[in-house]
Design a protein around this motif. Structure first.
Motif, PDB file in Angstrom:
ATOM      1  N   UNK A  96      46.199  71.969  34.328  1.00  0.00           N
ATOM      2  CA  UNK A  96      45.934  70.583  34.726  1.00  0.00           C
ATOM      3  C   UNK A  96      47.101  70.093  35.569  1.00  0.00           C
ATOM      4  N   UNK A  97      46.840  69.759  36.826  1.00  0.00           N
ATOM      5  CA  UNK A  97      47.905  69.322  37.729  1.00  0.00           C
ATOM      6  C   UNK A  97      48.578  68.053  37.223  1.00  0.00           C
ATOM      7  N   UNK A  98      47.808  67.124  36.683  1.00  0.00           N
ATOM      8  CA  UNK A  98      48.393  65.870  36.200  1.00  0.00           C
ATOM      9  C   UNK A  98      49.357  66.122  35.049  1.00  0.00           C
ATOM     10  N   UNK A  99      48.960  66.965  34.119  1.00  0.00           N
ATOM     11  CA  UNK A  99      49.803  67.253  32.963  1.00  0.00           C
ATOM     12  C   UNK A  99      50.995  68.121  33.353  1.00  0.00           C
ATOM     13  N   UNK A 100      50.743  69.191  34.088  1.00  0.00           N
ATOM     14  CA  UNK A 100      51.796  70.160  34.413  1.00  0.00           C
ATOM     15  C   UNK A 100      52.882  69.574  35.307  1.00  0.00           C
ATOM     16  N   UNK A 101      52.472  68.728  36.247  1.00  0.00           N
ATOM     17  CA  UNK A 101      53.424  68.239  37.253  1.00  0.00           C
ATOM     18  C   UNK A 101      54.057  66.897  36.898  1.00  0.00           C
ATOM     19  N   UNK A 102      53.656  66.315  35.775  1.00  0.00           N
ATOM     20  CA  UNK A 102      54.248  65.046  35.364  1.00  0.00           C
ATOM     21  C   UNK A 102      53.681  63.849  36.097  1.00  0.00           C
ATOM     22  N   UNK A 103      52.341  63.789  36.184  1.00  0.00           N
ATOM     23  CA  UNK A 103      51.671  62.672  36.840  1.00  0.00           C
ATOM     24  C   UNK A 103      50.994  61.786  35.787  1.00  0.00           C
ATOM     25  N   UNK A 104      50.865  60.517  36.113  1.00  0.00           N
ATOM     26  CA  UNK A 104      50.139  59.568  35.254  1.00  0.00           C
ATOM     27  C   UNK A 104      49.403  58.595  36.167  1.00  0.00           C
ATOM     28  N   UNK A 105      48.384  57.945  35.639  1.00  0.00           N
ATOM     29  CA  UNK A 105      47.481  57.131  36.456  1.00  0.00           C
ATOM     30  C   UNK A 105      47.303  55.739  35.835  1.00  0.00           C
ATOM     31  N   UNK A 106      47.424  54.704  36.645  1.00  0.00           N
ATOM     32  CA  UNK A 106      47.158  53.332  36.197  1.00  0.00           C
ATOM     33  C   UNK A 106      46.027  52.759  37.041  1.00  0.00           C
ATOM     34  N   UNK A 107      44.977  52.272  36.374  1.00  0.00           N
ATOM     35  CA  UNK A 107      43.844  51.766  37.139  1.00  0.00           C
ATOM     36  C   UNK A 107      44.049  50.304  37.527  1.00  0.00           C
ATOM     37  N   UNK A 108      43.070  49.750  38.221  1.00  0.00           N
ATOM     38  CA  UNK A 108      43.195  48.401  38.773  1.00  0.00           C
ATOM     39  C   UNK A 108      43.300  47.326  37.695  1.00  0.00           C
ATOM     40  N   UNK A 109      42.930  47.671  36.462  1.00  0.00           N
ATOM     41  CA  UNK A 109      43.033  46.708  35.363  1.00  0.00           C
ATOM     42  C   UNK A 109      44.295  46.868  34.536  1.00  0.00           C
ATOM     43  N   UNK A 110      45.159  47.804  34.912  1.00  0.00           N
ATOM     44  CA  UNK A 110      46.408  48.023  34.186  1.00  0.00           C
ATOM     45  C   UNK A 110      46.316  49.048  33.073  1.00  0.00           C
ATOM     46  N   UNK A 111      45.164  49.721  32.947  1.00  0.00           N
ATOM     47  CA  UNK A 111      44.999  50.715  31.894  1.00  0.00           C
ATOM     48  C   UNK A 111      45.617  52.047  32.320  1.00  0.00           C
ATOM     49  N   UNK A 112      46.249  52.714  31.374  1.00  0.00           N
ATOM     50  CA  UNK A 112      46.937  53.975  31.643  1.00  0.00           C
ATOM     51  C   UNK A 112      46.013  55.133  31.268  1.00  0.00           C
ATOM     52  N   UNK A 113      45.755  55.981  32.252  1.00  0.00           N
ATOM     53  CA  UNK A 113      44.860  57.119  32.071  1.00  0.00           C
ATOM     54  C   UNK A 113      45.627  58.418  32.288  1.00  0.00           C
ATOM     55  N   UNK A 114      45.084  59.495  31.768  1.00  0.00           N
ATOM     56  CA  UNK A 114      45.718  60.802  31.960  1.00  0.00           C
ATOM     57  C   UNK A 114      45.474  61.356  33.352  1.00  0.00           C
ATOM     58  N   UNK A 115      44.336  60.969  33.976  1.00  0.00           N
ATOM     59  CA  UNK A 115      43.929  61.624  35.230  1.00  0.00           C
ATOM     60  C   UNK A 115      42.785  60.848  35.863  1.00  0.00           C
ATOM     61  N   UNK A 116      42.374  61.300  37.043  1.00  0.00           N
ATOM     62  CA  UNK A 116      41.226  60.691  37.728  1.00  0.00           C
ATOM     63  C   UNK A 116      39.924  60.841  36.932  1.00  0.00           C
ATOM     64  N   UNK A 117      39.711  62.032  36.381  1.00  0.00           N
ATOM     65  CA  UNK A 117      38.416  62.325  35.771  1.00  0.00           C
ATOM     66  C   UNK A 117      38.073  61.359  34.647  1.00  0.00           C
ATOM     67  N   UNK A 118      39.055  61.018  33.815  1.00  0.00           N
ATOM     68  CA  UNK A 118      38.789  60.189  32.642  1.00  0.00           C
ATOM     69  C   UNK A 118      39.053  58.705  32.885  1.00  0.00           C
ATOM     70  N   UNK A 119      39.147  58.317  34.150  1.00  0.00           N
ATOM     71  CA  UNK A 119      39.479  56.924  34.476  1.00  0.00           C
ATOM     72  C   UNK A 119      38.270  56.006  34.506  1.00  0.00           C
ATOM     73  N   UNK A 120      37.062  56.578  34.518  1.00  0.00           N
ATOM     74  CA  UNK A 120      35.832  55.781  34.530  1.00  0.00           C
ATOM     75  C   UNK A 120      34.753  56.505  33.745  1.00  0.00           C
ATOM     76  N   UNK A 121      33.726  55.777  33.359  1.00  0.00           N
ATOM     77  CA  UNK A 121      32.559  56.393  32.723  1.00  0.00           C
ATOM     78  C   UNK A 121      31.484  56.615  33.777  1.00  0.00           C
ATOM     79  N   UNK A 122      30.964  57.841  33.830  1.00  0.00           N
ATOM     80  CA  UNK A 122      29.971  58.180  34.846  1.00  0.00           C
ATOM     81  C   UNK A 122      29.299  59.499  34.451  1.00  0.00           C
ATOM     82  N   UNK A 123      28.228  59.850  35.152  1.00  0.00           N
ATOM     83  CA  UNK A 123      27.540  61.119  34.925  1.00  0.00           C
ATOM     84  C   UNK A 123      28.043  62.165  35.906  1.00  0.00           C
ATOM     85  N   UNK A 124      28.125  63.421  35.431  1.00  0.00           N
ATOM     86  CA  UNK A 124      28.452  64.536  36.308  1.00  0.00           C
ATOM     87  C   UNK A 124      27.587  65.725  35.900  1.00  0.00           C
TER      88      UNK A 124
END
Length: 338
Positions: free
Chosen positions: A225-253
């Motif tokens: 996982x690039x986010x985990x391995x490289x030391x990345x973190x994600x904050x969305x427009x509402x200020x919520x802290x996420x691990x990565x892009x994939x888990x930042x929203x609810x959607x179908x894939x």
């Protein structure tokens, strides 16, 4: 664990309506991050001594934030990176040229002249090319991001020729994550042998003057996982802290043709706790250790997948980890972020 890059979603709004975008199946309320919240985040970043880069990205188009210039000035002490669709004003193009070290343009709609995208993209590319010629500056480093499918693979050669014309030397390829059933068979990656995909890669490698970051064409055993391995973190427009892009929203894939509901997972909100507290909290630390050490199952190639209900969403895996990354195609190097 040290955080070296933070992704900030300035807005989840966009000035385009691309068919393959996550927003067609998500349930997220659209909006912009508040400037006062950004000021608070900037102060909290001082508690992260290893932080080097601030990346403006996410599902929306960062440059449509109504206070984009002020935001850039706010984080000027860090190395700035951005992903943009290239549809922007001359003023914003100037800001990107002068203030950012790396700029990636999403060129998925380049070969389609819907929404007037191609002409607007070319106008932006001209501005960046002219800036480099005029200033002889090595920054910003300009790259192109492209989502590869079976149906659009031939169009990639037009992109590569365009990049040569403008002097852009970085290409980040990602495969398609199908979000609708009609697209599930348009993927160019496979579980097993993929001679067609490998032959395609041989063709694009003839562009030796362009640095091409490629995804895998067939399933490998390695999971990183690039986010985990490289030391990345994600904050969305509402200020919520996420691990990565994939888990930042609810959607179908659709994972190799099977529908899955991805469930948004927040580890906390910087309005309520500091970023440092959230990152050092038990929940995120447990998640980080599980993913970093590969202590989770592999649903993609599991023999029991057909009869398992756990693969229907990302709530749990069969090791009782939550959220589940067990069939994440990012960790299998199929889906990639710049």
């Amino acid at each position: 664990m040290e955080i070296k890059r933070i992704y900030i979603e300035l807005t989840n709004r966009c000035n385009l309506d691309c068919e393959m975008c996550f927003r067609h199946t998500w349930d997220t309320v659209e909006g912009d991050i508040n400037l006062n919240l950004l000021k608070s985040i900037r102060e909290q970043l001082k508690e992260l001594p290893a932080l080097e880069q601030v990346f403006f990205g996410g599902i929306g188009e960062p440059t449509v934030h109504p206070q984009f210039k002020e935001v850039v000035e706010l984080f000027a002490e860090y190395e700035l990176l951005i992903t943009s669709n290239g549809i922007m004003s001359e003023d914003n193009a100037k800001i990107l040229c002068e203030k950012f070290s790396e700029v990636y343009f999403s060129a998925d709609k380049y070969h389609e002249d819907t929404q007037g995208v191609k002409n607007q993209l070319l106008q932006t590319f001209e501005r960046f090319s002219d800036y480099h010629k005029r200033t002889r500056s090595s920054t910003p480093k300009v790259g192109v991001a492209y989502v590869l499918t079976r149906s659009n693979s031939a169009a990639l050669f037009d992109i590569l020729n365009m990049m040569r014309h403008y002097g852009f030397h970085r290409l980040s390829l990602s495969h398609l994550m199908p979000l609708a059933e009609k697209d599930k068979d348009d993927i160019f990656y496979t579980r097993y042998e993929n001679p067609e995909g490998k032959a395609f890669l041989e063709k694009i490698f003839t562009y030796r003057d362009i640095k091409i970051n490629i995804p895998d064409m067939e399933l490998k055993t390695e999971r990183r996982c690039a986010f985990i391995d490289k030391g990345y973190i994600y904050i969305n427009a509402g200020g919520e802290v996420m691990s990565c892009y994939r888990l930042a929203n609810s959607y179908d894939e659709y994972v190799f043709g099977s529908k899955k509901r991805v469930l948004k997972h927040s580890f906390g909100n910087v309005k309520e706790k500091s970023l440092k507290e959230i990152i050092e909290g038990k929940e995120y630390q447990n998640f980080w250790n599980v993913v970093y050490n590969n202590q989770y199952p592999s649903c993609v190639d599991c023999d029991l997948r057909g009869g398992c209900s756990l693969v229907e969403d990302t709530k749990y895996d069969c090791y009782f980890n939550t959220p589940s990354c067990a069939d994440c195609l990012w960790v299998r190097n199929f889906i990639r972020c710049p």
